[in-house]
Scaffold this motif. Structure first.
Motif, PDB file in Angstrom:
ATOM      1  N   PRO A  16       0.788  -1.240   0.000  1.00  0.00           N
ATOM      2  CA  PRO A  16       0.000   0.000   0.000  1.00  0.00           C
ATOM      3  C   PRO A  16       0.818   1.286   0.000  1.00  0.00           C
ATOM      4  CG  PRO A  16      -0.047  -1.019   2.162  1.00  0.00           C
ATOM      5  CD  PRO A  16       0.633  -1.998   1.250  1.00  0.00           C
ATOM      6  N   TYR A  19      -0.231   3.836  -2.563  1.00  0.00           N
ATOM      7  CA  TYR A  19      -1.462   4.534  -2.217  1.00  0.00           C
ATOM      8  C   TYR A  19      -1.222   5.542  -1.096  1.00  0.00           C
ATOM      9  CZ  TYR A  19      -6.094   5.316  -0.243  1.00  0.00           C
ATOM     10  OH  TYR A  19      -7.224   5.894   0.255  1.00  0.00           O
ATOM     11  N   LEU A  20      -0.521   5.117  -0.057  1.00  0.00           N
ATOM     12  CA  LEU A  20      -0.319   5.968   1.108  1.00  0.00           C
ATOM     13  C   LEU A  20       0.497   7.217   0.775  1.00  0.00           C
ATOM     14  CD1 LEU A  20       0.429   3.210   3.785  1.00  0.00           C
ATOM     15  CD2 LEU A  20      -1.690   4.496   3.478  1.00  0.00           C
ATOM     16  N   CYS A  24      -4.254  10.248   0.796  1.00  0.00           N
ATOM     17  CA  CYS A  24      -5.697  10.370   0.623  1.00  0.00           C
ATOM     18  C   CYS A  24      -6.380  10.343   1.989  1.00  0.00           C
ATOM     19  CB  CYS A  24      -6.238   9.237  -0.235  1.00  0.00           C
ATOM     20  SG  CYS A  24      -5.637   9.253  -1.936  1.00  0.00           S
ATOM     21  N   VAL A  26      -8.800   9.470   5.036  1.00  0.00           N
ATOM     22  CA  VAL A  26      -9.566   8.304   5.471  1.00  0.00           C
ATOM     23  C   VAL A  26     -10.985   8.784   5.759  1.00  0.00           C
ATOM     24  CG1 VAL A  26      -9.824   6.501   7.208  1.00  0.00           C
ATOM     25  CG2 VAL A  26      -7.535   7.195   6.438  1.00  0.00           C
ATOM     26  N   THR A  42     -13.143   7.411  -2.122  1.00  0.00           N
ATOM     27  CA  THR A  42     -11.738   7.094  -1.870  1.00  0.00           C
ATOM     28  C   THR A  42     -11.021   6.786  -3.175  1.00  0.00           C
ATOM     29  OG1 THR A  42     -12.228   6.268   0.339  1.00  0.00           O
ATOM     30  CG2 THR A  42     -10.195   5.486  -0.678  1.00  0.00           C
ATOM     31  N   TYR A  46      -8.024   9.199  -4.862  1.00  0.00           N
ATOM     32  CA  TYR A  46      -6.730   8.657  -5.273  1.00  0.00           C
ATOM     33  C   TYR A  46      -6.437   9.000  -6.736  1.00  0.00           C
ATOM     34  CZ  TYR A  46      -3.118   5.414  -6.733  1.00  0.00           C
ATOM     35  OH  TYR A  46      -1.973   4.881  -7.270  1.00  0.00           O
ATOM     36  N   GLY A 216      -3.747  -5.198  11.210  1.00  0.00           N
ATOM     37  CA  GLY A 216      -4.746  -4.903  10.188  1.00  0.00           C
ATOM     38  C   GLY A 216      -5.104  -6.078   9.304  1.00  0.00           C
ATOM     39  N   ILE A 236      -6.486  -1.290  -2.475  1.00  0.00           N
ATOM     40  CA  ILE A 236      -5.340  -0.421  -2.741  1.00  0.00           C
ATOM     41  C   ILE A 236      -4.034  -1.177  -2.966  1.00  0.00           C
ATOM     42  CG2 ILE A 236      -6.397   1.486  -1.471  1.00  0.00           C
ATOM     43  CD1 ILE A 236      -4.536   0.783   0.879  1.00  0.00           C
ATOM     44  N   TRP A 244      -4.998  -5.645  -0.009  1.00  0.00           N
ATOM     45  CA  TRP A 244      -5.013  -4.558   0.970  1.00  0.00           C
ATOM     46  C   TRP A 244      -6.236  -3.696   0.673  1.00  0.00           C
ATOM     47  CZ3 TRP A 244      -1.774  -3.778   5.069  1.00  0.00           C
ATOM     48  CH2 TRP A 244      -0.596  -4.531   5.080  1.00  0.00           C
ATOM     49  N   GLN A 246      -8.756  -0.223   2.077  1.00  0.00           N
ATOM     50  CA  GLN A 246      -8.871   0.938   2.953  1.00  0.00           C
ATOM     51  C   GLN A 246     -10.337   1.113   3.283  1.00  0.00           C
ATOM     52  OE1 GLN A 246     -10.122   4.303   3.206  1.00  0.00           O
ATOM     53  NE2 GLN A 246      -8.401   5.665   3.107  1.00  0.00           N
TER      54      GLN A 246
END
Length: 246
Positions: A16, A19-20, A24, A26, A42, A46, A216, A236, A244, A246
């Motif tokens: 991820p 993406y992180l 973006c 939450v 979401t 992105y 997680g 993601i 993964w 979100q």
């Protein structure tokens, strides 16, 4: 249309971090059954941030409430006596109307009436939404893992519906002293108590199963898992253990 992977090389894993890196927000839907709108927002956030990362400008976050309102307008469920919606309806709404910014949606007032999040597509909201249209979109067969991996490596994100079960509650952190009890967890606890031999769920069950919520990792369902319905999420990334979200 169904997504067709190209012959481009697909990495063995896509953590991820990609993406992180775009930071973006939450999004929290709270108790509203609006997961399709929030998951699709979401995805949109992105994609817009990914497009703008080289320009040095930060795009406005989109309105999850608008996407949810349009999802309810275009979903395939008859009548209006329901709160849920479908991914199909949400994507169709984005494709037909675009999506406005959260700022415009939340602050829209006409003739002294504050529309807030009432789901009314006013002229100002529609004009702002037209600036963020959805182009081509495709359905990815979830039973074809290679297609899922190819689509994620190509685009970076997708929206999906996942069947949930009581193992999801293993990820809840222990309640803080004096905190308000989790009503849904309490209800599920009563259901578990009526099932002989069924292990505890939530933080107590996670402790028994030696699950660390900070990892997680949603466990795979057990034969006696409670089926808790469908939930829309943003996918993601992926690795050898699964996807993964979100």
């Amino acid at each position: 249309a169904v997504y067709q992977p190209s012959m481009a090389e697909v990495p063995a894993s896509m953590p991820p971090a990609r993406y992180l890196a775009l930071r973006c927000p939450v999004l929290a839907q709270g108790l509203a059954m609006a997961c399709t709108g929030f998951a699709l927002a979401t995805v949109a956030n992105y994609l817009l941030r990914s497009r703008a990362r080289h320009s040095g400008s930060m795009p406005d976050d989109v309105s999850a409430e608008m996407l949810y309102a349009m999802a309810r307008r275009y979903d395939e469920y008859p009548g209006t006596n329901h709160q849920g919606s479908s991914i199909r309806g949400a994507v169709k709404g984005w494709h037909r109307h675009g999506v406005c910014s959260r700022r415009v949606w939340d602050n829209e007032a006409v003739d002294g009436v504050q529309y807030g999040t009432l789901g009314v597509l006013t002229r100002a909201r529609a004009e702002d939404a037209a600036q963020r249209p959805l182009g081509a979109y495709f359905r990815v067969p979830v039973d074809e893992v290679s297609s899922v991996h190819a689509a994620l490596s190509e685009v970076g994100v997708m929206i999906a519906v996942i069947r949930t079960h009581d193992g999801w509650f293993d990820l809840l952190p222990p309640a803080l002293p004096g905190a308000k009890p989790n009503a849904l967890l309490a209800t599920l606890g009563e259901m578990v108590a009526a099932m002989p031999g069924k292990p505890a769920i939530g933080p107590a069950g996670a402790l028994l199963r030696r699950v660390d919520p900070r990892d997680g990792l949603v466990p795979y369902p057990e034969p006696d898992s409670l089926k808790l319905g469908l939930h829309a999420v943003a996918v993601i990334g992926y690795d050898c253990d699964g996807i993964w979200i979100q």
